[in-house]
Design a protein around this motif. Structure first.
Motif, PDB file in Angstrom:
ATOM      1  N   PRO A 154     -10.937  49.487 -96.223  1.00 19.81           N
ATOM      2  CA  PRO A 154     -12.112  48.599 -96.205  1.00 19.81           C
ATOM      3  C   PRO A 154     -12.104  47.604 -97.363  1.00 19.81           C
ATOM      4  O   PRO A 154     -11.792  47.956 -98.497  1.00 19.81           O
ATOM      5  CB  PRO A 154     -13.282  49.566 -96.322  1.00 19.81           C
ATOM      6  CG  PRO A 154     -12.757  50.882 -95.860  1.00 19.81           C
ATOM      7  CD  PRO A 154     -11.320  50.910 -96.260  1.00 19.81           C
ATOM      8  N   ASP A 209     -20.311  52.989 -96.657  1.00 17.49           N
ATOM      9  CA  ASP A 209     -20.537  53.121 -95.210  1.00 17.49           C
ATOM     10  C   ASP A 209     -19.224  52.987 -94.447  1.00 17.49           C
ATOM     11  O   ASP A 209     -18.971  53.722 -93.488  1.00 17.49           O
ATOM     12  CB  ASP A 209     -21.529  52.055 -94.727  1.00 17.49           C
ATOM     13  CG  ASP A 209     -22.952  52.343 -95.181  1.00 17.49           C
ATOM     14  OD1 ASP A 209     -23.225  53.493 -95.576  1.00 17.49           O
ATOM     15  OD2 ASP A 209     -23.784  51.414 -95.141  1.00 17.49           O
ATOM     16  N   SER A 210     -18.395  52.045 -94.871  1.00 11.76           N
ATOM     17  CA  SER A 210     -17.104  51.835 -94.208  1.00 11.76           C
ATOM     18  C   SER A 210     -16.170  53.027 -94.422  1.00 11.76           C
ATOM     19  O   SER A 210     -15.430  53.412 -93.524  1.00 11.76           O
ATOM     20  CB  SER A 210     -16.433  50.559 -94.736  1.00 11.76           C
ATOM     21  OG  SER A 210     -17.211  49.424 -94.436  1.00 11.76           O
ATOM     22  N   LYS A 224     -14.720  55.170 -90.755  1.00 11.13           N
ATOM     23  CA  LYS A 224     -13.559  54.288 -90.700  1.00 11.13           C
ATOM     24  C   LYS A 224     -13.255  53.781 -89.292  1.00 11.13           C
ATOM     25  O   LYS A 224     -12.588  52.772 -89.103  1.00 11.13           O
ATOM     26  CB  LYS A 224     -12.330  55.004 -91.268  1.00 11.13           C
ATOM     27  CG  LYS A 224     -12.456  55.300 -92.751  1.00 11.13           C
ATOM     28  CD  LYS A 224     -11.238  56.006 -93.291  1.00 11.13           C
ATOM     29  CE  LYS A 224     -11.388  56.291 -94.775  1.00 11.13           C
ATOM     30  NZ  LYS A 224     -10.226  56.999 -95.345  1.00 11.13           N
ATOM     31  N   LYS A 268     -15.635  49.391 -86.673  1.00  9.04           N
ATOM     32  CA  LYS A 268     -15.085  48.125 -87.149  1.00  9.04           C
ATOM     33  C   LYS A 268     -16.114  46.991 -87.156  1.00  9.04           C
ATOM     34  O   LYS A 268     -15.754  45.824 -87.147  1.00  9.04           O
ATOM     35  CB  LYS A 268     -13.887  47.730 -86.266  1.00  9.04           C
ATOM     36  CG  LYS A 268     -12.745  48.737 -86.269  1.00  9.04           C
ATOM     37  CD  LYS A 268     -12.123  48.880 -87.647  1.00  9.04           C
ATOM     38  CE  LYS A 268     -10.955  49.856 -87.629  1.00  9.04           C
ATOM     39  NZ  LYS A 268     -10.340  50.001 -88.955  1.00  9.04           N
ATOM     40  N   SER A 328     -16.423  42.257 -93.956  1.00  9.46           N
ATOM     41  CA  SER A 328     -17.853  42.378 -94.228  1.00  9.46           C
ATOM     42  C   SER A 328     -18.125  41.915 -95.659  1.00  9.46           C
ATOM     43  O   SER A 328     -17.227  41.907 -96.509  1.00  9.46           O
ATOM     44  CB  SER A 328     -18.300  43.827 -94.053  1.00  9.46           C
ATOM     45  OG  SER A 328     -18.184  44.233 -92.711  1.00  9.46           O
TER      46      SER A 328
END
Length: 361
Positions: free
Chosen positions: A162, A327-328, A332, A335, A176
């Motif tokens: 991430p 959070d990512s 995982k 997406k 993000s």
């Protein structure tokens, strides 16, 4: 029965503080290396009695697991990478503080890189982080939209972990990130000057290859247009976010035949340069000229200078970015691209005021 040689090694470990290895623990507990590894990494089944033997051996030998060794076995560390372009800038100091606060809550370590706005340093930092088996990256890219090239994109996209952007957009990618509404901030600051009575408003902006500078200029123009004030090229300056540049530009402004009555300064470091020039020329704020800056500068409060500013939520910027990364990491497979926009607030302390018989009129 344990050999005499083993007890000699054990004695040296305890007396001479030799590094303790998994082999030493295995021999002390009377188990295999694989069993010790499973206990250390909390992976796989180990009988309760056996686990207690291993834990007892770890305690007696005062064993401290190697973070590097653990990362080699688990193929990851409990570490994230943070890359910023200017660590001396109070803006990024606050962002890093916000990141650190949330990272501490989740027992995550931080490796911090400062790029000095240098593309080569940023690429090197990315490669070094890749070698460290980090879990994720939070980055304010030095690379601007116009300078983006395939090498940079390839480096980012091949990480496989991430990546969260902090107030820096990377064109043609789908990362993000969390950003500040720079258009609103610049609009509000310019509007405050207009409402105070100013019509001749200069801007000292950053370099126009960066997204924040572009958006702040849009906000500045939008406010002038909304109040039917013509945009004058002679009042537009670019300080590249540098203290020295803003100092020189302010001196230029003061020498103009028809100078502005107010200046909107587009970053906290440039505000310092602007104030230095005004002070050296014995210019009173706001009696002689008004100013508003973008971003809070705590040192001004400390020395008692009441300078109005646009308060970008820098601490929250770091906290939100770190929460997005967590959070990512926890999901995982998901997406989904998330873009969070934080709204700045204007703090008026009097430096925006228009004084009749202004020096510049």
């Amino acid at each position: 029965m344990k050999s005499v040689t083993y007890f000699m090694v054990l004695h040296r470990i305890r007396r001479n503080k030799m590094p303790v290895t998994i082999n030493d623990i295995a021999k002390e507990a009377g188990v295999s290396r694989a069993t010790v590894s499973r206990v250390l990494n909390d992976s796989g089944y180990v009988k309760y009695e056996t686990r207690q033997k291993v834990l007892k051996a770890i305690k007696e030998l005062n064993y401290t697991p190697s973070a590097i060794a653990r990362s080699l076995s688990t193929k990851k560390t409990n570490t994230i990478g943070v890359i910023v372009p200017e660590i001396n800038d109070p803006f990024f100091g606050e962002v890093i503080k916000g990141i650190s606060e949330v990272a501490d809550e989740y027992n995550l370590n931080i490796i911090l890189f400062n790029t000095d706005d240098n593309v080569e340093k940023e690429l090197k930092a990315l490669e070094l982080l890749k070698e460290q088996r980090i879990q994720g990256i939070i980055i304010t890219p030095t690379f601007t939209e116009d300078e983006l090239n395939s090498e940079y994109l390839k480096t980012l996209e091949n990480f496989g972990i991430p990546i969260i952007l902090i107030d820096g957009h990377v064109k043609y990618t789908s990362f993000s990130g969390v950003f500040i509404d720079h258009i609103k901030g610049a609009y509000d600051g310019t509007e405050a000057l207009i409402k105070a009575g100013h019509k001749k408003i200069a801007i000292i902006n950053g370099h126009m290859k960066s997204r924040p500078a572009k958006e702040r200029f849009i906000g500045y123009k939008k406010a002038l247009s909304m109040y039917n004030i013509p945009l004058e090229e002679r009042y537009i300056f670019y300080g590249e976010y540098k203290y020295e540049n803003a100092y020189n530009i302010t001196n230029e402004i003061l020498k103009m035949k028809d100078p502005p009555t107010a200046i909107f300064v587009s970053s906290n470091m440039m505000i310092l340069g602007c104030i230095k020039a005004l002070y050296e020329n014995k210019i009173n704020v706001p009696k002689d000229i008004a100013i508003i800056g973008f971003d809070k500068l705590e040192v001004l409060n400390i020395i008692g200078m009441n300078i109005s500013f646009i308060n970008g939520p820098t601490l929250e910027l770091g906290r939100t970015g770190m929460k997005m990364l967590i959070d990512s990491l926890n999901d995982k497979k998901k997406k989904e691209i998330r873009r969070v926009i934080l709204l700045p607030e204007i703090v008026l302390k009097g430096s925006e005021k228009y004084v009749e018989k202004n020096r510049c009129e």
